[in-house]
Design an enzyme around this catalytic site. Structure first.
Site, mmCIF file in Angstrom:
data_model
loop_
_atom_site.group_PDB
_atom_site.id
_atom_site.type_symbol
_atom_site.label_atom_id
_atom_site.label_comp_id
_atom_site.label_asym_id
_atom_site.label_seq_id
_atom_site.Cartn_x
_atom_site.Cartn_y
_atom_site.Cartn_z
ATOM 1 C CB SER A 184 52.636 -42.052 13.276
ATOM 2 O OG SER A 184 52.675 -41.718 14.657
ATOM 3 C CE1 TYR A 237 47.550 -40.170 13.091
ATOM 4 C CE2 TYR A 237 49.072 -40.926 14.800
ATOM 5 C CZ TYR A 237 48.832 -40.231 13.628
ATOM 6 O OH TYR A 237 49.880 -39.603 12.986
#
Length: 245
Positions: free
Chosen positions: A135, A148
């Site tokens: 990501s 995250y």
């Protein structure tokens, strides 16, 4: 036929990836924690593309079971794609360790656990390809999702190191940076406008397929995310810490 293992096969991106590779003639191994949800996809891939598709129970959060999972597969896959992830609730995770642990466990520890095993099998065999969905959130920590993001930063670094290690054994490792994708995982997030910034699972699948065939190292699903993140990373920390992102 070559075989593809999809880890985290119930996600929207994973389903699109499985469909794309099945259309390309790959046999498919679908692995997920809730594997009972995969029967309709299994039937569709088998009938539509005349490939062999098997279903397997896999829990990223239970590393102790990963060796048994891998050895239980009907055949060692030619390609392994790690798609699973957990966005989590940043605000809750700041004070609730169980939520924080789940974010870290799913996005980093679980991924490293299973891919270490796959990497060792491929190294022994002398062939294979590993792809990981990371990501852009991991390229700079932001207050809105830094837990995250930190796990994905670790995963990106892991894939880079794995690529360096396995290159010398004839194994390729691919890192995918999707940017924002319109999926069930992001349905409660305010995705940015304009729409051009947001990818679809089908677009991700196409990029992954082409990157695997061409043995790319790192690919951004939408090319401009590479430059967006370069700009974000270039903001001085003295200024960046004052922003609300």
């Amino acid at each position: 036929m070559p075989t593809l293992l999809v880890l985290g096969a119930t996600s929207d991106m994973a389903v699109a990836i499985a469909r794309k590779f099945a259309a390309g003639g790959y046999d498919i191994q679908l692995a997920a924690r809730n594997s009972n949800r995969l029967h309709s996809l299994q039937s569709d891939l088998t009938i539509r593309h005349s490939v062999t598709c098997t279903i397997h129970e896999f829990d990223a959060g239970q590393p102790a079971t990963h060796a048994a999972f891998l050895s239980s597969l009907p055949t060692l896959p030619d390609i392994t794609i790690c798609v699973f992830g957990y966005l989590g609730d940043q605000q809750r995770a700041e004070s609730d360790w169980s939520e924080c642990e789940r974010i870290l466990q799913t996005n980093y520890i679980g991924a490293v656990s299973i891919l270490n095993l796959v990497a060792n099998e491929y190294a022994t065999k002398g062939t294979g390809l590993i792809a990981g969905i990371s990501s852009v959130a991991g390229e700079r920590g932001r207050q809105s999702n830094y837990l995250y993001g930190s796990a994905k930063a670790g995963f990106t670094a892991y894939l880079s190191g794995l690529r360096n290690r396995l290159f010398h054994k004839g194994i390729h490792v691919l890192t995918i940076q999707p940017g924002f994708v319109d999926t069930k995982m992001t349905e409660n997030m305010p995705l940015p406008g304009p729409a051009i910034l947001v990818a679809t699972p089908e677009l991700v699948a196409g990029v992954v397929y082409n990157a695997v065939i061409k043995k790319k190292n790192v690919v951004y699903v939408k090319w401009f995310w590479r430059w967006i993140m370069l700009l974000i990373k270039s903001i001085p920390e003295s200024l960046f810490k004052k922003l609300k992102m």
